[in-house]
Design a protein around this motif. Structure first.
Motif, PDB file in Angstrom:
ATOM      1  N   ARG A 213       0.838  -1.206   0.000  1.00 28.74           N
ATOM      2  CA  ARG A 213       0.000   0.000   0.000  1.00 28.74           C
ATOM      3  C   ARG A 213       0.874   1.259   0.000  1.00 28.74           C
ATOM      4  N   GLU A 214       1.901   1.243   0.808  1.00 27.92           N
ATOM      5  CA  GLU A 214       2.777   2.419   0.879  1.00 27.92           C
ATOM      6  C   GLU A 214       3.484   2.669  -0.447  1.00 27.92           C
ATOM      7  N   SER A 215       3.951   1.582  -1.101  1.00 29.23           N
ATOM      8  CA  SER A 215       4.620   1.752  -2.401  1.00 29.23           C
ATOM      9  C   SER A 215       3.662   2.268  -3.457  1.00 29.23           C
ATOM     10  N   VAL A 216       2.422   1.836  -3.421  1.00 31.26           N
ATOM     11  CA  VAL A 216       1.428   2.321  -4.393  1.00 31.26           C
ATOM     12  C   VAL A 216       1.129   3.787  -4.141  1.00 31.26           C
ATOM     13  N   GLN A 217       1.010   4.171  -2.865  1.00 26.58           N
ATOM     14  CA  GLN A 217       0.735   5.574  -2.545  1.00 26.58           C
ATOM     15  C   GLN A 217       1.895   6.482  -2.970  1.00 26.58           C
ATOM     16  N   GLU A 218       3.123   5.977  -2.869  1.00 23.72           N
ATOM     17  CA  GLU A 218       4.293   6.765  -3.287  1.00 23.72           C
ATOM     18  C   GLU A 218       4.479   6.776  -4.803  1.00 23.72           C
ATOM     19  N   GLY A 219       3.707   5.980  -5.532  1.00 26.71           N
ATOM     20  CA  GLY A 219       3.816   5.943  -6.980  1.00 26.71           C
ATOM     21  C   GLY A 219       4.829   4.939  -7.482  1.00 26.71           C
ATOM     22  N   LYS A 220       5.313   4.065  -6.610  1.00 24.17           N
ATOM     23  CA  LYS A 220       6.283   3.056  -7.004  1.00 24.17           C
ATOM     24  C   LYS A 220       5.572   1.768  -7.397  1.00 24.17           C
ATOM     25  N   ARG A 221       6.310   0.917  -8.072  1.00 27.48           N
ATOM     26  CA  ARG A 221       5.776  -0.379  -8.468  1.00 27.48           C
ATOM     27  C   ARG A 221       5.888  -1.343  -7.286  1.00 27.48           C
ATOM     28  N   PRO A 222       4.788  -2.009  -6.891  1.00 23.58           N
ATOM     29  CA  PRO A 222       4.870  -2.894  -5.724  1.00 23.58           C
ATOM     30  C   PRO A 222       5.704  -4.135  -6.022  1.00 23.58           C
ATOM     31  N   PHE A 223       6.392  -4.620  -4.975  1.00 27.49           N
ATOM     32  CA  PHE A 223       7.255  -5.790  -5.104  1.00 27.49           C
ATOM     33  C   PHE A 223       6.620  -6.945  -4.332  1.00 27.49           C
ATOM     34  N   PHE A 224       6.418  -8.072  -5.043  1.00 23.53           N
ATOM     35  CA  PHE A 224       5.853  -9.271  -4.428  1.00 23.53           C
ATOM     36  C   PHE A 224       6.949 -10.339  -4.366  1.00 23.53           C
ATOM     37  N   GLU A 225       7.223 -10.770  -3.140  1.00 26.68           N
ATOM     38  CA  GLU A 225       8.296 -11.745  -2.927  1.00 26.68           C
ATOM     39  C   GLU A 225       7.846 -13.132  -3.364  1.00 26.68           C
ATOM     40  N   ARG A 226       8.765 -13.915  -3.899  1.00 28.59           N
ATOM     41  CA  ARG A 226       8.427 -15.262  -4.343  1.00 28.59           C
ATOM     42  C   ARG A 226       8.219 -16.189  -3.150  1.00 28.59           C
ATOM     43  N   LYS A 227       7.498 -17.268  -3.425  1.00 33.44           N
ATOM     44  CA  LYS A 227       7.208 -18.222  -2.354  1.00 33.44           C
ATOM     45  C   LYS A 227       8.472 -18.969  -1.929  1.00 33.44           C
ATOM     46  N   SER A 228       9.348 -19.278  -2.879  1.00 36.15           N
ATOM     47  CA  SER A 228      10.592 -20.004  -2.552  1.00 36.15           C
ATOM     48  C   SER A 228      11.503 -19.167  -1.661  1.00 36.15           C
ATOM     49  N   THR A 229      11.604 -17.884  -1.959  1.00 34.52           N
ATOM     50  CA  THR A 229      12.433 -17.004  -1.116  1.00 34.52           C
ATOM     51  C   THR A 229      11.836 -16.847   0.276  1.00 34.52           C
ATOM     52  N   LYS A 230      10.496 -16.831   0.346  1.00 41.88           N
ATOM     53  CA  LYS A 230       9.837 -16.764   1.663  1.00 41.88           C
ATOM     54  C   LYS A 230      10.155 -18.002   2.491  1.00 41.88           C
ATOM     55  N   GLN A 231      10.094 -19.184   1.852  1.00 45.16           N
ATOM     56  CA  GLN A 231      10.385 -20.411   2.574  1.00 45.16           C
ATOM     57  C   GLN A 231      11.847 -20.462   3.043  1.00 45.16           C
ATOM     58  N   ALA A 232      12.771 -20.028   2.187  1.00 44.83           N
ATOM     59  CA  ALA A 232      14.191 -20.021   2.564  1.00 44.83           C
ATOM     60  C   ALA A 232      14.442 -19.060   3.729  1.00 44.83           C
ATOM     61  N   ARG A 233      13.821 -17.901   3.687  1.00 47.36           N
ATOM     62  CA  ARG A 233      13.980 -16.925   4.773  1.00 47.36           C
ATOM     63  C   ARG A 233      13.398 -17.446   6.084  1.00 47.36           C
ATOM     64  N   ALA A 234      12.214 -18.139   5.982  1.00 47.78           N
ATOM     65  CA  ALA A 234      11.611 -18.709   7.189  1.00 47.78           C
ATOM     66  C   ALA A 234      12.481 -19.815   7.769  1.00 47.78           C
ATOM     67  N   LEU A 235      13.119 -20.606   6.897  1.00 49.39           N
ATOM     68  CA  LEU A 235      13.985 -21.680   7.379  1.00 49.39           C
ATOM     69  C   LEU A 235      15.228 -21.122   8.090  1.00 49.39           C
ATOM     70  N   VAL A 236      15.781 -20.051   7.555  1.00 54.35           N
ATOM     71  CA  VAL A 236      16.940 -19.410   8.198  1.00 54.35           C
ATOM     72  C   VAL A 236      16.558 -18.853   9.567  1.00 54.35           C
ATOM     73  N   GLU A 237      15.381 -18.238   9.653  1.00 50.04           N
ATOM     74  CA  GLU A 237      14.921 -17.693  10.941  1.00 50.04           C
ATOM     75  C   GLU A 237      14.687 -18.814  11.957  1.00 50.04           C
ATOM     76  N   GLN A 238      14.154 -19.954  11.456  1.00 55.23           N
ATOM     77  CA  GLN A 238      13.916 -21.078  12.357  1.00 55.23           C
ATOM     78  C   GLN A 238      15.244 -21.621  12.917  1.00 55.23           C
ATOM     79  N   TYR A 239      16.262 -21.751  12.074  1.00 52.58           N
ATOM     80  CA  TYR A 239      17.563 -22.253  12.532  1.00 52.58           C
ATOM     81  C   TYR A 239      18.216 -21.272  13.502  1.00 52.58           C
TER      82      TYR A 239
END
Length: 271
Positions: A213-239
């Motif tokens: 929402r903030e990126s859209v209000q600022e006029g920027k293109r929104p960034f959607f993170e991939r599911k694989s990167t989300k899973q890798a980041r969650a695994l790193v946080e878990q470890y």
């Protein structure tokens, strides 16, 4: 000569007498035929047995029998003509319909409009059936985040119940009761852990939506993170969390045993 003439006169007189008697008998038959045959009452012939009626028919003859039972033919014809007048009309109408070879009869589409509130109701409309709001689309769609926010007090009750179960487990002496209490403690701990996990996921999703929402209000293109990167980041946080707690080696050992068991099953199926 005289004797021959007398004989001829006698023969002529006999012939005249014979013809006279014949004329008289024929006139008697005509008179008898002209006389009216009395009709039997309905009660008389209805009470007579069928054998007696057959004998009477043989004795009187069919014509006299029919007149005695059913009446004269003129009266019967008049009655039948009076009764058959509407039938003739129906026959004429049926003949006209059968003569027309224009195809099947067309049914009318006109229907009487029912009165207000008297329309045709659906079957079993008055019967009230129970509805499950979980699977009823009229209740809307299920939102896990909203459900956890509305029923957050359930997690508080679970924490209180966990404390009571642990106190009972310390005082229990029966082995069966101990096993039951251990199972309940483990189940409640898993439920509390899963609730905390879902709450963190809800918070992450809300944070991502806020960033979009903030990126859209600022006029920027929104960034959607991939599911694989989300899973890798969650695994790193878990470890990282397991390392801080000191149970990382135990978790890795369990993970290795689980993978080896899967590989063993695959080898068994292949052989």
């Amino acid at each position: 000569m005289d004797s021959s003439e007398n004989d001829s006169e006698n023969e002529y007189s006999e012939e005249n007498e014979g013809t006279g008697t014949g004329k008289e008998s024929s006139s008697e038959e005509a008179n008898s035929s002209g006389d009216e045959v009395p009709k039997l009452a309905d009660d008389e012939y209805k009470e007579m047995p069928f054998e007696d009626l057959l004998k009477l028919q043989k004795k009187l003859g069919s014509r006299v029998y029919n007149e005695a039972i059913f009446g004269k033919t003129k009266e019967r014809k008049q009655n039948t003509t009076v009764k058959s007048k509407p039938a003739k009309k129906s026959k004429q109408a049926s003949d006209c319909e059968s003569d027309s070879d224009s195809g099947p009869e067309e049914m009318t589409s006109k229907r009487k409009v029912p009165a207000l509130g008297m329309g045709k109701k659906a079957k079993n409309a008055s019967i009230s059936r129970p509805r499950d709001p979980r699977f009823d689309p009229r209740q809307g769609y299920f939102s896990g985040r909203q459900f956890r926010n509305n029923f957050s007090f359930i997690n508080d009750l679970r924490n209180k119940e966990l404390g009571k179960l642990k106190n009972k487990l310390e005082t229990a002496t029966d082995p069966e009761e101990v096993d039951r209490l251990k199972f309940l403690v483990q189940r409640t701990e898993n439920q509390i852990r899963e609730y905390a996990k879902q709450k963190t996921l809800d918070a992450d999703k809300m944070r991502e939506k806020q960033q979009v929402r903030e990126s859209v209000q600022e006029g920027k293109r929104p960034f959607f993170e991939r599911k694989s990167t989300k899973q890798a980041r969650a695994l790193v946080e878990q470890y990282d969390k397991l390392k801080d707690v000191g149970s990382l080696a135990k978790h890795i050992d369990k993970r290795r045993k689980k993978i080896s068991a899967k590989d063993r099953k695959k080898l068994d199926f292949s052989t």
